[in-house]
Design an enzyme around this catalytic site. Structure first.
Site, PDB file in Angstrom:
ATOM      1  N   ASP A  67       0.808  -1.216   0.000  1.00 37.09           N
ATOM      2  CA  ASP A  67       0.000   0.000   0.000  1.00 37.09           C
ATOM      3  C   ASP A  67       0.843   1.268   0.000  1.00 37.09           C
ATOM      4  O   ASP A  67       2.071   1.221   0.179  1.00 37.09           O
ATOM      5  CB  ASP A  67      -0.973   0.006   1.187  1.00 37.09           C
ATOM      6  CG  ASP A  67      -0.358  -0.564   2.477  1.00 37.09           C
ATOM      7  OD1 ASP A  67       0.871  -0.577   2.590  1.00 37.09           O
ATOM      8  OD2 ASP A  67      -1.131  -0.976   3.350  1.00 37.09           O
ATOM      9  N   ASN A 136      -7.790  -3.221  14.262  1.00 39.37           N
ATOM     10  CA  ASN A 136      -9.182  -3.541  13.901  1.00 39.37           C
ATOM     11  C   ASN A 136      -9.261  -4.760  12.972  1.00 39.37           C
ATOM     12  O   ASN A 136     -10.287  -5.025  12.380  1.00 39.37           O
ATOM     13  CB  ASN A 136      -9.854  -2.324  13.249  1.00 39.37           C
ATOM     14  CG  ASN A 136      -9.185  -1.901  11.945  1.00 39.37           C
ATOM     15  OD1 ASN A 136      -8.249  -2.554  11.483  1.00 39.37           O
ATOM     16  ND2 ASN A 136      -9.651  -0.828  11.346  1.00 39.37           N
ATOM     17  N   HIS A 138      -7.474  -5.200  10.200  1.00 39.81           N
ATOM     18  CA  HIS A 138      -7.219  -4.971   8.767  1.00 39.81           C
ATOM     19  C   HIS A 138      -5.917  -5.630   8.306  1.00 39.81           C
ATOM     20  O   HIS A 138      -5.000  -5.855   9.082  1.00 39.81           O
ATOM     21  CB  HIS A 138      -7.281  -3.477   8.401  1.00 39.81           C
ATOM     22  CG  HIS A 138      -6.116  -2.637   8.828  1.00 39.81           C
ATOM     23  ND1 HIS A 138      -6.237  -1.303   9.121  1.00 39.81           N
ATOM     24  CD2 HIS A 138      -4.803  -2.924   8.999  1.00 39.81           C
ATOM     25  CE1 HIS A 138      -5.055  -0.814   9.436  1.00 39.81           C
ATOM     26  NE2 HIS A 138      -4.165  -1.770   9.381  1.00 39.81           N
ATOM     27  N   GLU A 143     -10.018  -2.269   5.281  1.00 44.59           N
ATOM     28  CA  GLU A 143     -10.681  -2.019   6.556  1.00 44.59           C
ATOM     29  C   GLU A 143     -11.893  -2.929   6.714  1.00 44.59           C
ATOM     30  O   GLU A 143     -12.386  -3.489   5.726  1.00 44.59           O
ATOM     31  CB  GLU A 143     -11.119  -0.547   6.612  1.00 44.59           C
ATOM     32  CG  GLU A 143      -9.971   0.453   6.442  1.00 44.59           C
ATOM     33  CD  GLU A 143      -9.081   0.594   7.683  1.00 44.59           C
ATOM     34  OE1 GLU A 143      -9.008  -0.342   8.511  1.00 44.59           O
ATOM     35  OE2 GLU A 143      -8.447   1.655   7.821  1.00 44.59           O
TER      36      GLU A 143
HETATM   37  C1  F6R Z   1       1.328  -1.657   6.161  1.00 42.49           C
HETATM   38  C2  F6R Z   1      -0.016  -2.219   6.197  1.00 42.49           C
HETATM   39  C3  F6R Z   1      -0.820  -2.270   7.459  1.00 42.49           C
HETATM   40  C4  F6R Z   1       0.008  -2.605   8.692  1.00 42.49           C
HETATM   41  C5  F6R Z   1      -0.882  -2.648   9.939  1.00 42.49           C
HETATM   42  C6  F6R Z   1      -0.071  -2.855  11.202  1.00 42.49           C
HETATM   43  O1  F6R Z   1       1.884  -1.734   4.873  1.00 42.49           O
HETATM   44  O2  F6R Z   1      -0.505  -2.607   5.192  1.00 42.49           O
HETATM   45  O3  F6R Z   1      -1.849  -3.227   7.307  1.00 42.49           O
HETATM   46  O4  F6R Z   1       0.642  -3.829   8.523  1.00 42.49           O
HETATM   47  O5  F6R Z   1      -1.587  -1.441  10.060  1.00 42.49           O
HETATM   48  O6  F6R Z   1       0.733  -1.746  11.395  1.00 42.49           O
HETATM   49  P1  F6R Z   1       1.887  -1.733  12.514  1.00 42.49           P
HETATM   50  O7  F6R Z   1       2.881  -2.745  12.119  1.00 42.49           O
HETATM   51  O8  F6R Z   1       2.457  -0.325  12.435  1.00 42.49           O
HETATM   52  O9  F6R Z   1       1.220  -2.016  13.797  1.00 42.49           O
END
Ligand code: F6R
Length: 241
Positions: A67, A136, A138, A143
């Site tokens: 992303d 959450n 994701h 989401e």
């Molecule tokens: C990042 C991504 C997100 C993160 C997730 C966890 O490229 O796609 O799904 O993997 O938000 O984020 P952290 O590791 O910062 O807790």
């Protein structure tokens, strides 16, 4: 799903870095699906160390990131381009032409999503996709509520994700409201998936991913239906399993 519970963040990083470096050794032109955020930083550090020690090379490796924020360019310190250069790409021998990340500055968002899907297809799909987990549930920026059939798309970030990610920005107002993300369907197309999870804040989401019903309300629960998923989590994240 293969589930490993290890002591702490460092142990998660170590085991995950081993899996990725084994993949690189096994297929030197692997297509690696990569993630950003706090979770993979330890992994990238270890992969750089392995590269410096001569144990692995990224010369022929191709990468596709999950992303990118919409509206941030690669010089912006909060963009995922910047993060990837800073944590991995500038420190290893990867060919810049083999790096793929959605273009946050694309003028035509729909065309950018289609282009990104074409890129993944032209690479022959993803060999190993690394994922973190949102509080959450994701995966990528998919989401809760996102249909599983969706491929690369523009996402309106939820307030909870904006809040969680604001720790990396100076002001919460600076967090972009939209992002490009591979869809659940794109992620599920990867041959192997490696999910890393650490910290008590993720315990509830991880329990739902592993033991809950497969539901779009918890995007990560879709992984129960993938044939080759490895989950590595620390004890704090495993507390509710
Ligand atoms: C990042 C991504 C997100 C993160 C997730 C966890 O490229 O796609 O799904 O993997 O938000 O984020 P952290 O590791 O910062 O807790």
């Amino acid at each position: 799903m293969k589930i490993y519970v290890v002591k702490d963040y460092d142990a998660v990083s170590k085991q995950a870095a081993e899996i990725i470096s084994d993949q690189i050794k096994e297929k030197k032109d692997s297509v690696l699906g990569l993630a950003t955020g706090s979770s993979p930083i330890g992994i990238y550090k270890l992969l750089v160390e392995k590269y410096e020690a001569g144990a692995i090379s990224f010369k022929e490796i191709r990468t596709v990131n999950l992303d990118e924020y919409k509206g941030l360019n690669e010089l912006n310190k909060n963009s995922y381009h910047y993060y990837m250069n800073d944590n991995l790409f500038s420190k290893v021998d990867i060919n810049p032409e083999n790096i793929n990340i959605p273009n946050g500055m694309a003028v035509n968002a729909e065309a950018e999503c289609a282009r990104y899907e074409e890129v993944i297809k032209s690479l022959g799909g993803i060999d190993l996709q690394l994922l973190g987990l949102g509080e959450n549930g994701h995966i990528g920026f998919n989401e809760p509520g996102t249909p599983f059939k969706v491929r690369t798309h523009v996402v309106d970030l939820t307030e909870s994700t904006i809040h969680a990610n604001s720790r990396l920005f100076e002001r919460i107002e600076d967090v972009p409201r939209q992002a490009y993300s591979m869809g659940v369907n794109t992620i599920m197309g990867a041959k192997k998936i490696l999910l890393i999870v650490n910290g008590a804040k993720k315990a509830e989401a991880l329990a739902k991913v592993i033991n809950g019903p497969v539901s779009t309300e918890v995007p990560g629960s879709v992984l129960q239906t993938h044939p080759d998923v490895t989950i590595i989590c620390d004890e704090a994240a495993a507390a509710k399993l």
